[in-house]
Each structure stands twice: as C-alpha cells, then as structure tokens.
Motif scaffolding. Sequence first.
Motif, PDB file in Angstrom:
ATOM      1  N   LEU A  79      -2.996   2.742   7.937  1.00  0.00           N
ATOM      2  CA  LEU A  79      -2.970   3.117   6.541  1.00  0.00           C
ATOM      3  C   LEU A  79      -3.337   4.762   6.811  1.00  0.00           C
ATOM      4  O   LEU A  79      -2.500   5.663   6.378  1.00  0.00           O
ATOM      5  CB  LEU A  79      -3.689   2.712   5.829  1.00  0.00           C
ATOM      6  N   ALA A  80      -4.281   5.139   7.621  1.00  0.00           N
ATOM      7  CA  ALA A  80      -4.898   6.345   7.680  1.00  0.00           C
ATOM      8  C   ALA A  80      -3.941   7.460   8.579  1.00  0.00           C
ATOM      9  O   ALA A  80      -3.463   8.378   8.116  1.00  0.00           O
ATOM     10  CB  ALA A  80      -6.031   6.348   8.300  1.00  0.00           C
ATOM     11  N   THR A 115      -6.545  -0.492   8.301  1.00  0.00           N
ATOM     12  CA  THR A 115      -7.317   0.877   7.972  1.00  0.00           C
ATOM     13  C   THR A 115      -6.645   1.765   8.921  1.00  0.00           C
ATOM     14  O   THR A 115      -6.369   3.016   8.576  1.00  0.00           O
ATOM     15  CB  THR A 115      -8.682   0.672   8.306  1.00  0.00           C
ATOM     16  N   THR A 150      -9.749   4.267   1.934  1.00  0.00           N
ATOM     17  CA  THR A 150      -8.769   3.587   2.658  1.00  0.00           C
ATOM     18  C   THR A 150      -8.878   2.174   2.932  1.00  0.00           C
ATOM     19  O   THR A 150      -8.209   1.405   2.325  1.00  0.00           O
ATOM     20  CB  THR A 150      -8.591   4.246   4.260  1.00  0.00           C
ATOM     21  N   CYS A 194       0.725  -1.167   0.002  1.00  0.00           N
ATOM     22  CA  CYS A 194      -0.062   0.009  -0.027  1.00  0.00           C
ATOM     23  C   CYS A 194       0.940   1.412  -0.210  1.00  0.00           C
ATOM     24  O   CYS A 194       0.661   1.881  -0.756  1.00  0.00           O
ATOM     25  CB  CYS A 194      -0.895   0.110   1.381  1.00  0.00           C
ATOM     26  N   LEU A 246      -6.723   9.359  -0.520  1.00  0.00           N
ATOM     27  CA  LEU A 246      -6.655   8.549   0.934  1.00  0.00           C
ATOM     28  C   LEU A 246      -6.481   9.603   2.134  1.00  0.00           C
ATOM     29  O   LEU A 246      -7.211   9.636   3.068  1.00  0.00           O
ATOM     30  CB  LEU A 246      -5.378   7.571   0.973  1.00  0.00           C
ATOM     31  N   ARG A 247      -5.773  10.674   1.903  1.00  0.00           N
ATOM     32  CA  ARG A 247      -5.470  11.580   3.039  1.00  0.00           C
ATOM     33  C   ARG A 247      -6.848  12.791   3.179  1.00  0.00           C
ATOM     34  O   ARG A 247      -6.927  12.799   4.443  1.00  0.00           O
ATOM     35  CB  ARG A 247      -4.199  12.544   2.481  1.00  0.00           C
ATOM     36  N   SER A 268      -9.265  11.322   5.727  1.00  0.00           N
ATOM     37  CA  SER A 268      -9.267  11.291   7.280  1.00  0.00           C
ATOM     38  C   SER A 268      -8.442  12.489   7.589  1.00  0.00           C
ATOM     39  O   SER A 268      -7.973  12.925   8.713  1.00  0.00           O
ATOM     40  CB  SER A 268      -8.236  10.154   7.726  1.00  0.00           C
TER      41      SER A 268
END
Length: 449
Positions: free
Chosen positions: A410-411, A407, A314, A279, A293-294, A297
């Motif tokens: 990643l976030a 999740t 995400t 990822c 993705l950013r 969150s």
Amino acid sequence: MTLYRPPAPHPTGPVRGLIRAAWRGERDLLSLMPDIAYTTSIGRLGRSRRGIVLINEPDAVVQVLTDPLGVFPKNDLMVGALEGLVGQSMFVASGPPWRRQRRMIEPAFSLMRVNRSFEAMKAGIDAYEPILDDAAQSGDAISLDATMSALTADIICRTIFTQSLASQTARDVFAAFGQFERSVANTEIRRLLLGRPFAKIPQSAAVREACARIRNHLATLLKPRLAPDAAPIDDIVGAVIAARDADTGEGFSESELIDQIGVFFLAGHETTASVLTWCFFILAQRPDLAARLRAESENLADIRLEHTKQLGFTRNMFREAMRLYPPITFIPRVAEQDTEIAGHRLERGCMAMIAPWTIHRSPNNWPNADRFDPDRFEGEVTPGSYIPFGYGPRICVGAAFATIEATLILARLAQRYDFTPLNPDRVRPVARLTTKPAEEIAVRVTRRA
Ligand code: HEM
C-alpha cells in the motif's frame, strides 16, 4: 465530513432481496443476504435442507471459534470443496490431524521468519513496477484485481520458494486458480441450500482438472528441494520440509507437502490481493484518505521493515478494508453433535455460520457499520467483533505476514502511482473464494512525480 459508503448491496427484506437478485440476475450470497442477517445476534437463516444458524454476537463467535469441547470442526461443505486442491492439509483438517500439522507449521510463520521474508516482498514489488510503468506510459487500462493477484502470487512464490514465478507458469497457475474458484463457488450455493449434511461432494471435471494442474505445478517446484543432494534453503518451504512431529519424529510426506504448499498459495495470495484491490479502489474514490496515507510515508525513500510497524494510518486503512471486505467472507463450522449456542439449539449437521461479512457490518457491533472509517481502529475492538483472520486456535498463521506485506505494498504503490477506475459505479462485491469485485476493476495507471 460525511463518511464514505463504499460499494455493497443495500440490505432489504428476504422476499424483496430475492426479487431484486432475480431481476438483476445476481446470484451471489451477498446480494441475497436479507437485512435481518445484519441485525440479528444469532438466528436461523432462510430455509435449507440442513439448518443454518447465523452468528453475529461476538461472545457466541468466540465460543464457536475457540470450540473448547471440540463440537465445531471445519464445515464439511467447505472441506469437500477444497480437498481436491489441498488434500487433508491444515486448512481443512480438524481434531488431532489438524493439531499435529499446526504444531509443525506454525514455526515456519514465526515473526522472525516473516521479518526475513521482507526483502523478498520488496524484490517482488521492484520486479512488478516496470509492468505498471509500461501501463502508465501506454495509457492502456489494466485490471486492478489481476495486478494485485499477480503481485501477491509472485511474492508468495518468492517468500515460500525463494524464486519468482516464471511468466508462462504464472499464467497457467492463475488460470487454473480462476477456473477452480469459479466452478467451486457455483457448486457451493446449490449444495448449501439443498445438500444433506456430511454428504460426499462430487466435484465437476473442470474443478478436478484445475486441481491437477495446480498440484503438478507445485510438485515441479518442490522436486529439486527434495532431491537427496539438495542444499537446504532457509525459506518457508525449507522450514516446512525440516519440520518434525514432536511425538513420532517424522516429517511430512511429499504429497502432504504439496497439500500444505497448495494452502499457502490458496490462502496466501488471493486473500491479500482482494483486500489490496479494495484499498486502491477506495483510495481512488477518496483523495482525502489517499493524501493522508501518502503523507505518512512521503519522506521514506526506502520503506524498511521497522517503518511498516510505524505506518499507523496505512495499517488502519488495511484493517478497515478487511472489516468491510473480509477476504474470507464466511468461516463456517458444522455441529458434529446436538449442541447449544447462546440458548439456540443446533442439531447434528447444522451449520454454524460465522460470517465476517455480517459480523463486521452489524450495527450491533459497529457504529456507522457500512461507512469506511480507518480511524475507528484507534479505539478498542471487542473480541469476536472483528475476525478477518479468524479467531482462537485456528487463527490465520499468515496474519503477521499478510499485514506486513499489505502495509508495504500500500505504502509503496500509493507513493508512486494513481490507479483511476474507469467505471467506478459498476463496482460491487461478490463472495467467491474471497470477497472480490463482481467484474474486474479496469483502471488507468499514472506514475506520480
Ligand atoms: C489478508 C490476508 C489473509 C486473510 C484475510 C486470511 C484469513 C484467514 C482466515 C479467516 C483463516 C481462518 C479460517 C478458519 O478458521 O476457518 C485463515 C487460516 C489460515 N491462513 Fe490465512 N489469511 C490471509 C493470509 C494468509 C497468508 C499470507 C498465509 C500463508 C502464506 C495464510 C495461511 C493460512 C493457513 C495455513 C490457515 C489455516 C490455519 C489453521 O487452520 O490452523 N493466510 N486465514
């Protein structure tokens, strides 16, 4: 916009594939996999002493993995490779012994308990960030794979044992897992092609030594929990210690507990680490995906459990990375008696090769199969065409745990850091115990404003 094709061998004819592999010195199964392995629905794969039937067709995949007649136990090669480390634990057992263990262990991974693990997952990330900050400040390159392994191993230790891995012990366990993984993978290719079905599999001294080191370490961690005056702790190990067989009322013995905890370590950290590695590598190649993705969150100063369920993109990023790089590359079964699947005969000892790697990359199952497109998970998914966690009664017990954990990681890390690979063109996947980069991915870390 054209869709991105992340690194993977370009499938070719069987002979050209062999020549290419020999020329480049590649020995892993992924680079040897011929084009027909992706396009066939079900068919014999190459020549080997035991037959190998590759199954990509979703209905047939479901048939083998649900196995209503009990014809397809866990593959003997895989069991032989892992049993030194994890005994006859639920990951390798089949039939009634497996059923007993599954019934006893499943409650330890109930959603309620996984939800309770969330704070420990966050604490693991909090404890790891100073290491990333140091790397950002010094400008030294670090290994993306090793970073993800260290983080997920610490999280598994915190959630299973309610304690973090002390650094010296952690290094020792990592080194032993690495040694185990390298030696086991080498043995397996040889035996896959030349071995007799159901033959006893001797392991090398290196593998035996690595297994002993890991098991000793797990025994040390377990000891205080089994002391007569130990106060019960409400974590995953606590639940497994307290589990009782519904028929006999008996719990697991100490050695069985070490087997099961070995599985949680083995199945529960390198898997999540490998998919996170892919990822973050892909996010570095595709700023458009990183921005999406950013954005999801960016307003969450503190990511809470309920947020992880709302971070749709995400999660889809995680799902799509597991489609193209399924951490468990192969889920082999063995025909215990002569049988038939979708009109194909499998004689006793024949390997039913369920390979998430080819199932997920088959153009019959997925449009633009080798392209990275998280949005494809907005649509329906045909049962049997997407099996990163397996399927049926033996589906991964840690699936919910891994999804929430990945999740969150990643976030959180994408919000705070950029990981820039130094040699992106050298990155290519290989199948070891998990689907991972052939060489470690060296990255430069930058702390985001
Ligand atoms: C992204 C992360 C993960 C992936 C992709 C994954 C994948 C899988 C797959 C494919 C299987 C089925 C194997 C088969 O049918 O032969 C499996 C089984 C299993 N997994 Fe996971 N796993 C992950 C995380 C975890 C975690 C976090 C744990 C526990 C802490 C875990 C524990 C297990 C166990 C105990 C089994 C055996 C289940 C049984 O045979 O009944 N896994 N996993």
